[in-house]
Design an enzyme around this catalytic site. Structure first.
Site, short mmCIF file in Angstrom:
data_model
loop_
_atom_site.label_atom_id
_atom_site.label_comp_id
_atom_site.label_asym_id
_atom_site.label_seq_id
_atom_site.Cartn_x
_atom_site.Cartn_y
_atom_site.Cartn_z
CB VAL A 44 -0.92 -1.14 7.27
CG1 VAL A 44 -1.20 0.01 6.61
CG2 VAL A 44 -1.03 -2.45 6.70
CG ASP A 45 0.17 2.84 12.46
OD1 ASP A 45 0.35 3.92 11.79
OD2 ASP A 45 0.27 2.96 13.63
CB ILE A 61 -0.94 -0.09 1.29
CG1 ILE A 61 -2.07 0.96 0.96
CG2 ILE A 61 -0.21 0.14 2.65
CD1 ILE A 61 -3.13 0.83 1.74
#
Length: 177
Positions: free
Chosen positions: A32-33, A10
């Site tokens: 993801v963070d 992403i």
């Protein structure tokens, strides 16, 4: 509003807004963070700290969303949302769906035409991937009328073959119905 499966990283996705599966502190973390904060650079963290010092002193509540710059990411904005931790005995589906609704509302307000989502809560928060994908796709599809005048495309960016298949199955089911 078109719903698309775009598997991969992403942080490398071309979109106006990238959604971050954040924790309530907004100060970075794992998964993801952590990847978004590392690749996006110090500007994201600086804006998150300003939010904590001003409008969000207690952190971002689950199911809500807020935007910052995307820093060095190939996007204009990062929309941070805090998903629920999956619990076998407590149904938190409404909170997970709220993550997608509120992120799309923020994107609409920003004028974002393309929005990329990870599988919110399906990583370290333990949400079963098939159910997380179903909630994501159904919720975004239901938001077409509300935000589709601005948001033209939602990209689901699953990481890994199993996640990709779960999102493909969920999208196929929504398109059939």
């Amino acid at each position: 509003m078109k719903l698309t499966i775009a598997p991969g990283d992403i942080t490398a996705t071309q979109a106006d807004a990238i959604v971050n599966a954040a924790n309530s502190t907004l100060l970075g973390g794992g998964g993801v963070d952590g990847a978004i904060h590392r690749r996006g650079g110090k500007q994201i963290l600086a804006e998150c700290r300003r939010l904590r010092e001003t409008t969000l002193p207690d952190g971002l509540p689950q199911g809500q969303a807020v935007a910052t710059t995307a820093g060095e990411l190939p996007a204009h904005w990062v929309i941070h949302t805090v998903g629920p931790v999956w619990a076998k005995t407590i149904d938190k589906s409404d909170i997970l769906a709220s993550c997608y609704r509120e992120s799309l509302r923020v994107a609409h307000g920003l004028g974002a035409r393309t929005v990329a989502f990870p599988a919110v809560s399906a990583g370290v928060y333990g949400w079963p991937m098939e159910d997380a994908a179903r909630i994501a796709v159904e919720t975004c599809a239901a938001m077409r009328e509300e935000v589709g005048d601005v948001v033209q495309e939602v990209l689901f960016v699953p990481f890994g073959a199993a996640a990709e298949q779960a999102f493909r199955d969920a999208l196929e089911s929504v398109e059939r119905n």
